[in-house]
Design a protein around this motif. Structure first.
Motif, PDB file in Angstrom:
ATOM      1  N   VAL A  13       0.834  -1.205   0.000  1.00  0.00           N
ATOM      2  CA  VAL A  13       0.000   0.000   0.000  1.00  0.00           C
ATOM      3  C   VAL A  13       0.868   1.254   0.000  1.00  0.00           C
ATOM      4  O   VAL A  13       0.596   2.210  -0.730  1.00  0.00           O
ATOM      5  N   TYR A  14       1.943   1.253   0.791  1.00  0.00           N
ATOM      6  CA  TYR A  14       2.838   2.408   0.804  1.00  0.00           C
ATOM      7  C   TYR A  14       3.494   2.602  -0.562  1.00  0.00           C
ATOM      8  O   TYR A  14       3.682   3.724  -1.009  1.00  0.00           O
ATOM      9  N   GLU A  66       2.248   1.891  -3.421  1.00  0.00           N
ATOM     10  CA  GLU A  66       1.238   2.381  -4.365  1.00  0.00           C
ATOM     11  C   GLU A  66       0.752   3.787  -4.039  1.00  0.00           C
ATOM     12  O   GLU A  66       0.488   4.579  -4.944  1.00  0.00           O
ATOM     13  N   HIS A  67       0.592   4.091  -2.739  1.00  0.00           N
ATOM     14  CA  HIS A  67      -0.088   5.329  -2.354  1.00  0.00           C
ATOM     15  C   HIS A  67       0.718   6.235  -1.446  1.00  0.00           C
ATOM     16  O   HIS A  67       0.221   7.296  -1.042  1.00  0.00           O
ATOM     17  N   ASP A  93       1.234   8.205   3.487  1.00  0.00           N
ATOM     18  CA  ASP A  93       0.016   8.778   4.057  1.00  0.00           C
ATOM     19  C   ASP A  93      -1.220   7.954   3.735  1.00  0.00           C
ATOM     20  O   ASP A  93      -2.345   8.379   4.018  1.00  0.00           O
ATOM     21  N   ALA A  94      -1.049   6.780   3.151  1.00  0.00           N
ATOM     22  CA  ALA A  94      -2.188   5.916   2.813  1.00  0.00           C
ATOM     23  C   ALA A  94      -2.976   5.600   4.078  1.00  0.00           C
ATOM     24  O   ALA A  94      -2.404   5.464   5.165  1.00  0.00           O
ATOM     25  N   ALA A 141      -6.832   0.884   4.537  1.00  0.00           N
ATOM     26  CA  ALA A 141      -6.444   0.228   3.282  1.00  0.00           C
ATOM     27  C   ALA A 141      -5.455  -0.900   3.551  1.00  0.00           C
ATOM     28  O   ALA A 141      -5.487  -1.944   2.894  1.00  0.00           O
TER      29      ALA A 141
END
Length: 197
Positions: free
Chosen positions: A34-35, A37-38, A41-42, A46
């Motif tokens: 997730v980090y 990809e986003h 601050d994701a 998620a």
């Protein structure tokens, strides 16, 4: 009114620590993805969804956002240390391949290697520097004297330069940029993959 307990009723088995360890591992792996990809601050929700657990499970393992990021960083450094600990059949290039995999997979890890710019609070700096020193120590175990990166601060400067080049919307794009950066530095890198014991 409370329901009576029936003798033939079975409660689900409590797998306790076994499930807890599996959930923690799933959360760390999900956070890395997730980090990447986003960004850092994701939303934590998620990460929990990606790991296949509820948000309550996430908070049982990690009380806040910093604890999640630190767990990802610790796992990244631990894998590099494990790769470097293998004596037979492992070269400096192989360990750099593991390092490069983490650079392309983990936004948090890229930040660590730029310790002064990666931290949000001044009290995070010693922790980030300690992890960075562990990475350097692991790499130096396989760095032969006379290698182009063996002098002074050349090794970690090269790692920081490569990590600065690692950008792009996909892991493949980030991996190509990392490979190009190592090539420009004239440094051979082994297969880009996670460490597998």
């Amino acid at each position: 009114m409370a329901q009576p307990h029936l003798p033939d009723e079975r409660r689900p088995a409590n797998h306790g620590p076994k499930v807890a360890a599996r959930n923690r591992g799933a959360l760390v792996a999900a956070a890395r993805e997730v980090y990447a990809e986003h960004g850092l601050d994701a939303p934590l929700s998620a990460i929990a969804r990606r790991a296949g657990v509820g948000q309550g499970v996430l908070y049982r393992h990690f009380p806040d956002r910093a604890a999640v990021a630190n767990a990802v960083l610790e796992e990244n450094v631990r894998q590099i240390e494990q790769a470097a600990a293998v004596v037979e059949g492992v070269s400096f290039a192989d360990v750099l391949g593991v390092l490069t995999w983490h650079l392309t997979e983990s936004t948090a890890f890229v930040g660590l290697l730029h310790a002064h710019g990666a931290v949000g609070r001044p009290d995070d700096l010693p922790y980030a520097l300690a992890l960075s020193e562990r990475v350097e120590s692991a790499l130096r175990k396989h760095l032969q004297q006379g290698h182009r990166l063996s002098g002074g601060n050349d090794l970690m400067l090269a790692v920081a330069m490569v990590s600065g080049a690692v950008s792009g919307p996909t892991r493949e794009a980030r991996e190509r940029r990392a490979a190009s950066a190592w090539q420009l530095l004239g440094v051979e890198v082994g297969p880009v993959r996670p460490f597998e014991a």
